[in-house]
Motif scaffolding. Structure first.
Motif, short mmCIF file in Angstrom:
data_model
loop_
_atom_site.label_atom_id
_atom_site.label_comp_id
_atom_site.label_asym_id
_atom_site.label_seq_id
_atom_site.Cartn_x
_atom_site.Cartn_y
_atom_site.Cartn_z
N MET A 1 0.80 -1.23 0.00
CA MET A 1 0.00 0.00 0.00
C MET A 1 0.83 1.28 0.00
SD MET A 1 -3.17 -0.19 -0.52
CE MET A 1 -3.41 1.55 -0.19
N PRO A 2 1.87 1.41 0.83
CA PRO A 2 2.64 2.66 0.78
C PRO A 2 3.18 2.98 -0.60
CG PRO A 2 3.19 1.43 2.76
CD PRO A 2 2.33 0.53 1.93
N THR A 3 3.69 1.97 -1.30
CA THR A 3 4.20 2.21 -2.65
C THR A 3 3.08 2.64 -3.59
OG1 THR A 3 6.06 0.68 -2.45
CG2 THR A 3 5.26 1.12 -4.67
N ALA B 1 9.85 13.34 -6.21
CA ALA B 1 10.11 12.88 -4.84
C ALA B 1 9.13 11.77 -4.44
CB ALA B 1 10.01 14.05 -3.87
N ALA B 2 7.87 11.90 -4.89
CA ALA B 2 6.88 10.86 -4.58
C ALA B 2 7.25 9.54 -5.24
CB ALA B 2 5.49 11.31 -5.03
N TYR B 3 7.70 9.60 -6.48
CA TYR B 3 8.09 8.38 -7.19
C TYR B 3 9.33 7.74 -6.55
CZ TYR B 3 4.85 9.69 -10.93
OH TYR B 3 3.73 10.00 -11.66
N VAL B 4 10.30 8.57 -6.19
CA VAL B 4 11.49 8.05 -5.52
C VAL B 4 11.09 7.45 -4.17
CG1 VAL B 4 13.69 8.69 -4.43
CG2 VAL B 4 13.07 9.65 -6.66
N GLY B 5 10.19 8.13 -3.46
CA GLY B 5 9.71 7.61 -2.18
C GLY B 5 9.00 6.28 -2.32
N ALA B 6 8.27 6.10 -3.43
CA ALA B 6 7.58 4.83 -3.67
C ALA B 6 8.57 3.68 -3.74
CB ALA B 6 6.76 4.92 -4.96
N VAL B 7 9.69 3.92 -4.40
CA VAL B 7 10.73 2.88 -4.49
C VAL B 7 11.41 2.68 -3.15
CG1 VAL B 7 12.89 2.23 -5.63
CG2 VAL B 7 11.10 3.39 -6.94
N ALA B 8 11.63 3.79 -2.44
CA ALA B 8 12.32 3.72 -1.14
C ALA B 8 11.54 2.89 -0.14
CB ALA B 8 12.56 5.13 -0.61
N VAL B 9 10.22 3.12 -0.05
CA VAL B 9 9.44 2.36 0.93
C VAL B 9 9.37 0.88 0.54
CG1 VAL B 9 8.06 4.33 1.68
CG2 VAL B 9 7.23 2.90 -0.19
N ALA B 10 9.39 0.59 -0.76
CA ALA B 10 9.40 -0.81 -1.20
C ALA B 10 10.66 -1.52 -0.72
CB ALA B 10 9.28 -0.89 -2.72
N TRP B 11 11.75 -0.79 -0.61
CA TRP B 11 13.02 -1.37 -0.15
C TRP B 11 12.90 -1.87 1.30
CZ3 TRP B 11 17.53 -2.69 -2.34
CH2 TRP B 11 18.62 -2.92 -1.50
N PHE B 12 12.01 -1.22 2.08
CA PHE B 12 11.88 -1.57 3.50
C PHE B 12 10.71 -2.53 3.78
CE2 PHE B 12 14.29 2.36 3.63
CZ PHE B 12 15.24 2.09 4.60
N VAL B 13 10.14 -3.11 2.74
CA VAL B 13 9.07 -4.09 2.94
C VAL B 13 9.60 -5.24 3.80
CG1 VAL B 13 7.68 -5.86 1.81
CG2 VAL B 13 7.75 -3.56 0.86
N TYR C 1 7.27 2.07 7.88
CA TYR C 1 6.25 3.04 8.26
C TYR C 1 6.82 4.41 8.64
CZ TYR C 1 3.10 -0.78 7.67
OH TYR C 1 2.40 -1.82 7.11
N PRO C 2 7.92 4.52 9.40
CA PRO C 2 8.49 5.87 9.57
C PRO C 2 9.03 6.45 8.27
CG PRO C 2 9.85 4.21 10.67
CD PRO C 2 8.57 3.55 10.29
N VAL C 3 9.56 5.59 7.39
CA VAL C 3 10.02 6.08 6.08
C VAL C 3 8.82 6.61 5.29
CG1 VAL C 3 11.05 5.43 3.87
CG2 VAL C 3 12.03 4.58 6.01
N TYR C 4 7.73 5.85 5.31
CA TYR C 4 6.51 6.25 4.62
C TYR C 4 5.98 7.57 5.18
CZ TYR C 4 1.66 5.82 2.90
OH TYR C 4 0.44 6.02 2.31
#
Length: 207
Positions: free
Chosen positions: A132-134, A162-174, A180-183
């Motif tokens: 969901m976060p991604t 930044a939103a697109y980069v963030g989508a990839v970043a949160v996927a890294w922490f699955v 959740y703090p990254v999100y």
């Protein structure tokens, strides 16, 4: 011929009116974005606290906190939309287009969340919810792209990126509670902060 000429003149006057209205009308979605950033960013931090053991609550509370967050946001959204409708500039082309984009994003996120919940119930595997976060950040990025195209503002394009980069970043922490703090940090960066910027750009009276 006279009737045709009058019709053409009316069309030109209408287009001029739209251009004049849109030229000076800032986007009015600021309060909604600030609310979304605060509500869902805070909920993400609470989710992290539950998963990491900081808050010792029933595991089902991880679902309930999002339901409560959704209800709170829905109530706030209804109030904010009512206020926005009374502001000058709300009927500008830019506000109509961007408003439609964010409305579509909202429905898309909600339906995706329902689909993930249904899939999790069916399979008994709640790890699906970590997608969901991604999905949310990709949707936010797309809405910001539309806003950037309508207003031709560089900072909105950067927010979309930044939103697109963030989508990839949160996927890294699955698989890690840190997702959740990254999100939450990304939500604050692409919703709360830009929302405050839009609110500062909104004059008391738009001409």
């Amino acid at each position: 011929m006279t009737r045709d000429t009058q019709a053409i003149q009316d069309d030109i006057a209408y287009l001029r009116g739209l251009a004049h209205e849109g030229r000076h009308a800032p986007l009015l979605a600021g309060p909604i974005l600030v609310t979304a950033g605060l509500v869902f960013g805070s909920t993400s931090l609470i989710h992290w606290a539950i998963q990491s053991g900081v808050l010792r609550l029933n595991p089902w509370s991880q679902l309930w906190i999002w339901l409560v967050a959704g209800a709170v946001f829905a109530i706030a959204l209804t109030i904010l939309i009512g206020r926005i409708k009374t502001k000058p500039g709300v009927r500008s082309a830019g506000n109509k287009a961007v408003g439609a984009a964010w409305e579509a994003v909202g429905y898309g996120i909600f339906v995706t969340w329902l689909a993930m919940v249904a899939l999790s119930f069916k399979t008994g595997n709640w790890s699906w919810m970590s997608v969901m976060p991604t999905a949310v950040l990709v949707a936010y990025g797309s809405a910001w792209m539309i806003g950037a195209a309508m207003t031709r503002t560089r900072w909105m394009s950067m927010t979309a990126l930044a939103a697109y980069v963030g989508a990839v970043a949160v996927a890294w922490f699955v698989g890690s509670p840190l997702i959740y703090p990254v999100y939450a940090a990304v939500l604050f960066a692409i919703a709360l902060v830009p929302g405050l910027i839009l609110m500062r750009q909104e004059p008391a009276e738009i001409v």
